[in-house]
Write an enzyme that holds these catalytic residues in place. Structure first.
Site, PDB file in Angstrom:
ATOM      1  CB  ALA A  76      -0.929   0.003   1.209  1.00 18.35           C
ATOM      2  CB  ILE A 142       3.545   0.296   4.644  1.00 17.05           C
ATOM      3  CG1 ILE A 142       2.285   0.519   5.490  1.00 17.05           C
ATOM      4  CG2 ILE A 142       4.076   1.619   4.146  1.00 17.05           C
ATOM      5  CD1 ILE A 142       2.511   1.408   6.678  1.00 17.05           C
ATOM      6  CB  CYS A 143       4.956   0.487  -0.898  1.00 16.83           C
ATOM      7  SG  CYS A 143       6.261   0.682  -2.133  1.00 16.83           S
ATOM      8  CG  PHE A 144       7.294   4.637   0.644  1.00 20.19           C
ATOM      9  CD1 PHE A 144       8.464   5.228   0.181  1.00 20.19           C
ATOM     10  CD2 PHE A 144       6.184   4.637  -0.182  1.00 20.19           C
ATOM     11  CE1 PHE A 144       8.522   5.824  -1.068  1.00 20.19           C
ATOM     12  CE2 PHE A 144       6.225   5.238  -1.436  1.00 20.19           C
ATOM     13  CZ  PHE A 144       7.402   5.830  -1.883  1.00 20.19           C
ATOM     14  CE  LYS A 158      10.542   2.243  -1.341  1.00 21.19           C
ATOM     15  NZ  LYS A 158       9.816   0.973  -1.083  1.00 21.19           N
TER      16      LYS A 158
END
Length: 249
Positions: A76, A142-144, A158
């Site tokens: 996400a 979570i992607c990040f 990131k």
């Protein structure tokens, strides 16, 4: 190869994801695309293999935030204060998906460096995390919260998150260039308990960084777009055909 530049401005989450998907689906052997766009309203996108049940859809709707599924993988993302890119390249271009990922990240770093010299310290993540263990934890929503190999970091945090999908004869890749810090509100919209949300907020603060925090001023999105375009042209040694469109929302 005809390289097309598309700057489509602000659009809904559904439009943005469908646009990328259709570009990739209908891409011809002698065409490639680089697209820059933003999101209105703000939008949570989840990966192709993620479930909508991971998101508190009621709260997102109450706060006027879209929720959409990406055609690519990953986890996400809250698309808000960011510049988003997509690149669509046919496999006839003679680059492997890994090479496309690497060259795109280098192109983005070149563009960031043009935008502000402070961003020249951005670098690529050298190693790949063990994703099965990441995905099965709350962080895995979570992607990040994690960084894949060759994603763009700044001082270990990131700055750009990217996802890629190989289709029949085409590679689709898109990603988020973090400009402001609104993305850190994502845990508020996940189906987690309060302690898990607080833990993820802390992790996002520690593991991500945005352009405005680095350069200590508001992002000029138009100029940033221009610099990213130049960086892409320089790295891929191309000249774009400008096919800019303005979407209606």
């Amino acid at each position: 190869m005809n390289w097309h530049l598309i700057q489509s401005g602000f659009s809904t989450g559904q439009f943005n994801m469908e646009f990328d998907y259709q570009l990739a689906l209908n891409c011809k052997e002698d065409d490639a695309y680089f697209r820059l766009y933003r999101w209105k309203p703000f939008c949570i996108s989840i990966g192709a293999n993620q479930n909508f049940s991971d998101v508190n859809l009621i709260k997102a709707e109450e706060d006027g935030i879209d929720v959409v599924k990406r055609p690519t993988g990953g986890r996400a993302i809250l698309h808000a204060e960011e510049l988003t890119y997509s690149v669509i390249i046919p496999l006839s271009y003679s680059l492997t998906p890994k090479e496309i990922y690497y060259k795109t990240s280098i192109a983005l770093i070149k563009g960031l460096s043009l935008y502000n010299p402070a961003l020249s310290k951005a670098e690529l993540e050298p190693s790949q995390p063990y994703f099965p263990s990441v995905v099965n934890s709350p962080t895995g929503l979570i992607c990040f919260a994690s960084t894949a190999k060759n994603e763009v970091k700044f001082h270990g945090r990131k700055l750009i998150g990217s996802a890629q999908r190989k289709m029949q004869n085409t590679v689709l890749q898109h990603g988020s260039i973090l400009c402001g810090d609104f993305h850190k509100k994502l845990p508020d919209y996940l189906a987690l308990n309060q302690q898990q949300k607080e833990n993820l907020k802390k992790e996002l603060s520690e593991k991500t960084i945005e352009i405005e925090s680095i350069v200590n001023k508001r992002v000029d999105y138009e100029r940033l777009s221009e610099c990213i375009i130049i960086g892409f042209e320089n790295e891929f040694k191309i000249d774009f055909i400008d096919t800019t469109i303005k979407s209606t929302i």
